[in-house]
Design a protein around this motif. Structure first.
Motif, PDB file in Angstrom:
ATOM      1  N   LYS A   9     -14.193   1.266  -0.989  1.00 56.41           N
ATOM      2  CA  LYS A   9     -15.134   0.878   0.053  1.00 56.41           C
ATOM      3  C   LYS A   9     -14.679  -0.403   0.723  1.00 56.41           C
ATOM      4  CE  LYS A   9     -18.166  -1.274  -3.326  1.00 56.41           C
ATOM      5  NZ  LYS A   9     -19.498  -1.308  -3.910  1.00 56.41           N
ATOM      6  N   ARG A  10     -15.271  -0.638   1.885  1.00 52.17           N
ATOM      7  CA  ARG A  10     -15.037  -1.877   2.625  1.00 52.17           C
ATOM      8  C   ARG A  10     -16.245  -2.117   3.523  1.00 52.17           C
ATOM      9  NH1 ARG A  10     -10.845  -0.903   7.689  1.00 52.17           N
ATOM     10  NH2 ARG A  10     -12.191   0.544   8.806  1.00 52.17           N
ATOM     11  N   THR A  11     -16.357  -3.327   3.999  1.00 46.64           N
ATOM     12  CA  THR A  11     -17.394  -3.639   4.971  1.00 46.64           C
ATOM     13  C   THR A  11     -17.052  -2.928   6.272  1.00 46.64           C
ATOM     14  OG1 THR A  11     -17.705  -5.798   3.954  1.00 46.64           O
ATOM     15  CG2 THR A  11     -18.562  -5.512   6.180  1.00 46.64           C
ATOM     16  N   SER A  12     -18.048  -2.370   6.918  1.00 41.22           N
ATOM     17  CA  SER A  12     -17.831  -1.650   8.172  1.00 41.22           C
ATOM     18  C   SER A  12     -17.580  -2.643   9.301  1.00 41.22           C
ATOM     19  CB  SER A  12     -19.054  -0.784   8.493  1.00 41.22           C
ATOM     20  OG  SER A  12     -18.857  -0.098   9.696  1.00 41.22           O
ATOM     21  N   HIS A  13     -16.382  -2.586   9.878  1.00 38.41           N
ATOM     22  CA  HIS A  13     -16.078  -3.472  10.998  1.00 38.41           C
ATOM     23  C   HIS A  13     -15.405  -2.743  12.157  1.00 38.41           C
ATOM     24  CE1 HIS A  13     -12.490  -3.643   8.426  1.00 38.41           C
ATOM     25  NE2 HIS A  13     -11.819  -3.814   9.539  1.00 38.41           N
ATOM     26  N   GLU A  14     -15.213  -1.459  12.012  1.00 42.67           N
ATOM     27  CA  GLU A  14     -14.693  -0.640  13.100  1.00 42.67           C
ATOM     28  C   GLU A  14     -15.245   0.768  12.934  1.00 42.67           C
ATOM     29  OE1 GLU A  14     -10.393  -0.229  13.015  1.00 42.67           O
ATOM     30  OE2 GLU A  14     -10.401   0.208  10.893  1.00 42.67           O
ATOM     31  N   LYS A  73     -22.752  -0.447   7.846  1.00 42.25           N
ATOM     32  CA  LYS A  73     -22.808  -1.626   6.986  1.00 42.25           C
ATOM     33  C   LYS A  73     -21.600  -1.608   6.064  1.00 42.25           C
ATOM     34  CE  LYS A  73     -27.806  -1.623   6.957  1.00 42.25           C
ATOM     35  NZ  LYS A  73     -28.897  -0.895   6.355  1.00 42.25           N
ATOM     36  N   GLU A  74     -21.337  -0.402   5.533  1.00 41.64           N
ATOM     37  CA  GLU A  74     -20.247  -0.208   4.584  1.00 41.64           C
ATOM     38  C   GLU A  74     -19.576   1.139   4.865  1.00 41.64           C
ATOM     39  OE1 GLU A  74     -20.255  -1.171   0.055  1.00 41.64           O
ATOM     40  OE2 GLU A  74     -21.034   0.873   0.284  1.00 41.64           O
ATOM     41  N   GLN A  75     -18.274   1.162   4.637  1.00 42.88           N
ATOM     42  CA  GLN A  75     -17.537   2.415   4.720  1.00 42.88           C
ATOM     43  C   GLN A  75     -17.077   2.774   3.312  1.00 42.88           C
ATOM     44  OE1 GLN A  75     -14.463   1.688   7.638  1.00 42.88           O
ATOM     45  NE2 GLN A  75     -15.867   2.002   9.334  1.00 42.88           N
ATOM     46  N   LYS A  76     -17.380   3.998   2.901  1.00 39.26           N
ATOM     47  CA  LYS A  76     -17.013   4.476   1.563  1.00 39.26           C
ATOM     48  C   LYS A  76     -16.021   5.615   1.730  1.00 39.26           C
ATOM     49  CE  LYS A  76     -19.026   6.237  -2.701  1.00 39.26           C
ATOM     50  NZ  LYS A  76     -20.272   6.613  -3.376  1.00 39.26           N
ATOM     51  N   ALA A  77     -14.889   5.513   1.060  1.00 47.36           N
ATOM     52  CA  ALA A  77     -13.846   6.531   1.139  1.00 47.36           C
ATOM     53  C   ALA A  77     -13.668   7.189  -0.221  1.00 47.36           C
ATOM     54  CB  ALA A  77     -12.533   5.912   1.593  1.00 47.36           C
ATOM     55  N   ALA A 100      -2.196  10.946  -3.796  1.00 44.08           N
ATOM     56  CA  ALA A 100      -3.432  10.169  -3.732  1.00 44.08           C
ATOM     57  C   ALA A 100      -3.148   8.663  -3.808  1.00 44.08           C
ATOM     58  CB  ALA A 100      -4.380  10.584  -4.846  1.00 44.08           C
ATOM     59  N   ASN A 101      -2.189   8.265  -4.632  1.00 45.24           N
ATOM     60  CA  ASN A 101      -1.845   6.841  -4.742  1.00 45.24           C
ATOM     61  C   ASN A 101      -1.277   6.291  -3.444  1.00 45.24           C
ATOM     62  OD1 ASN A 101      -2.678   6.239  -7.384  1.00 45.24           O
ATOM     63  ND2 ASN A 101      -0.822   7.117  -8.236  1.00 45.24           N
ATOM     64  N   LYS A 102      -0.446   7.080  -2.763  1.00 46.75           N
ATOM     65  CA  LYS A 102       0.098   6.634  -1.474  1.00 46.75           C
ATOM     66  C   LYS A 102      -1.018   6.459  -0.446  1.00 46.75           C
ATOM     67  CE  LYS A 102       4.741   8.495  -1.950  1.00 46.75           C
ATOM     68  NZ  LYS A 102       5.743   9.444  -1.445  1.00 46.75           N
ATOM     69  N   ALA A 103      -1.970   7.374  -0.439  1.00 44.73           N
ATOM     70  CA  ALA A 103      -3.102   7.268   0.483  1.00 44.73           C
ATOM     71  C   ALA A 103      -3.965   6.060   0.133  1.00 44.73           C
ATOM     72  CB  ALA A 103      -3.926   8.546   0.445  1.00 44.73           C
ATOM     73  N   LYS A 104      -4.145   5.810  -1.157  1.00 43.95           N
ATOM     74  CA  LYS A 104      -4.923   4.654  -1.611  1.00 43.95           C
ATOM     75  C   LYS A 104      -4.265   3.358  -1.138  1.00 43.95           C
ATOM     76  CE  LYS A 104      -6.357   2.353  -5.800  1.00 43.95           C
ATOM     77  NZ  LYS A 104      -5.891   2.125  -7.138  1.00 43.95           N
ATOM     78  N   GLU A 105      -2.952   3.282  -1.222  1.00 47.68           N
ATOM     79  CA  GLU A 105      -2.231   2.095  -0.754  1.00 47.68           C
ATOM     80  C   GLU A 105      -2.447   1.874   0.744  1.00 47.68           C
ATOM     81  OE1 GLU A 105       1.875   2.545  -1.875  1.00 47.68           O
ATOM     82  OE2 GLU A 105       1.381   2.558  -4.019  1.00 47.68           O
ATOM     83  N   ILE A 106      -2.471   2.952   1.513  1.00 45.73           N
ATOM     84  CA  ILE A 106      -2.720   2.837   2.955  1.00 45.73           C
ATOM     85  C   ILE A 106      -4.132   2.315   3.197  1.00 45.73           C
ATOM     86  CG2 ILE A 106      -3.035   4.161   5.094  1.00 45.73           C
ATOM     87  CD1 ILE A 106      -0.697   5.967   4.076  1.00 45.73           C
ATOM     88  N   LEU A 107      -5.114   2.867   2.491  1.00 47.83           N
ATOM     89  CA  LEU A 107      -6.490   2.401   2.664  1.00 47.83           C
ATOM     90  C   LEU A 107      -6.639   0.945   2.214  1.00 47.83           C
ATOM     91  CD1 LEU A 107      -8.514   5.552   1.629  1.00 47.83           C
ATOM     92  CD2 LEU A 107      -8.299   4.583   3.910  1.00 47.83           C
ATOM     93  N   ASN A 108      -5.940   0.554   1.155  1.00 47.98           N
ATOM     94  CA  ASN A 108      -5.963  -0.850   0.722  1.00 47.98           C
ATOM     95  C   ASN A 108      -5.473  -1.773   1.830  1.00 47.98           C
ATOM     96  OD1 ASN A 108      -4.937  -0.184  -2.731  1.00 47.98           O
ATOM     97  ND2 ASN A 108      -6.967  -0.261  -1.857  1.00 47.98           N
ATOM     98  N   LYS A 109      -4.465  -1.317   2.548  1.00 47.94           N
ATOM     99  CA  LYS A 109      -3.914  -2.094   3.662  1.00 47.94           C
ATOM    100  C   LYS A 109      -4.973  -2.365   4.737  1.00 47.94           C
ATOM    101  CE  LYS A 109      -0.805  -0.309   6.627  1.00 47.94           C
ATOM    102  NZ  LYS A 109       0.485   0.231   7.068  1.00 47.94           N
ATOM    103  N   TYR A 110      -5.922  -1.452   4.880  1.00 47.48           N
ATOM    104  CA  TYR A 110      -6.978  -1.597   5.886  1.00 47.48           C
ATOM    105  C   TYR A 110      -8.277  -2.159   5.301  1.00 47.48           C
ATOM    106  CZ  TYR A 110      -3.841   0.903   8.938  1.00 47.48           C
ATOM    107  OH  TYR A 110      -2.743   1.257   9.668  1.00 47.48           O
ATOM    108  N   GLY A 111      -8.189  -2.776   4.127  1.00 46.24           N
ATOM    109  CA  GLY A 111      -9.325  -3.491   3.571  1.00 46.24           C
ATOM    110  C   GLY A 111     -10.197  -2.740   2.591  1.00 46.24           C
ATOM    111  N   PHE A 112      -9.845  -1.507   2.259  1.00 48.87           N
ATOM    112  CA  PHE A 112     -10.609  -0.758   1.259  1.00 48.87           C
ATOM    113  C   PHE A 112     -10.185  -1.191  -0.138  1.00 48.87           C
ATOM    114  CE2 PHE A 112     -11.131   2.009   4.887  1.00 48.87           C
ATOM    115  CZ  PHE A 112     -12.380   2.586   4.710  1.00 48.87           C
ATOM    116  N   SER A 113     -11.142  -1.231  -1.050  1.00 47.55           N
ATOM    117  CA  SER A 113     -10.826  -1.539  -2.448  1.00 47.55           C
ATOM    118  C   SER A 113     -11.782  -0.788  -3.349  1.00 47.55           C
ATOM    119  CB  SER A 113     -10.906  -3.050  -2.711  1.00 47.55           C
ATOM    120  OG  SER A 113     -12.225  -3.513  -2.454  1.00 47.55           O
ATOM    121  N   GLU A 114     -11.404  -0.690  -4.626  1.00 45.97           N
ATOM    122  CA  GLU A 114     -12.236   0.045  -5.588  1.00 45.97           C
ATOM    123  C   GLU A 114     -13.417  -0.780  -6.036  1.00 45.97           C
ATOM    124  OE1 GLU A 114     -10.130   2.888  -8.344  1.00 45.97           O
ATOM    125  OE2 GLU A 114      -8.478   1.562  -7.803  1.00 45.97           O
TER     126      GLU A 114
END
Length: 114
Positions: A9-14, A73-77, A100-114
């Protein structure tokens, strides 16, 4: 065969449309995009993105599904890496988890975290 599943998840900013544009490029570089769609209902956006990739190490296709929900408010992936098995025992040799790990790394780059 087990699937690799991550919830981030991450805070929704886009908007999800903006995120989708970024992910289509990066996920497309990893494999082929099978399906992508954004649905809006009242104040919630839902992105569904499905990709597949051929893995030479086991001679089969692995699939990746991403569902992202934005309540502004929040984005959940939710990422699910599945498939990639071969042979009678349907062993994936880690293909689905790798995808899945490669996709997780991409999402981490855009501010998503577990």
């Amino acid at each position: 065969m087990e699937s690799a599943v991550y919830t981030l998840k991450r805070t929704s900013h886009e908007s999800l449309a903006e995120l989708q544009d970024k992910l289509l490029k990066e996920f497309g570089d990893m494999g082929s995009i099978s399906y992508n769609h954004i649905e809006e209902n009242e104040n919630v956006e839902v992105l569904l993105l499905v990709c597949e990739k051929y893995y030479f190490r086991n001679g089969s296709m692995a699939a990746l599904a991403l569902q992202c929900i934005n309540d502004h408010k929040e984005q959940k992936a939710i990422l699910v890496g599945t498939g990639g098995g071969s042979g009678i025992a349907n062993i994936s040799w880690g293909a689905n988890a790798n995808f899945a790990n490669k996709a997780k790394e991409i999402l981490n780059k855009y501010g998503f975290s577990e």
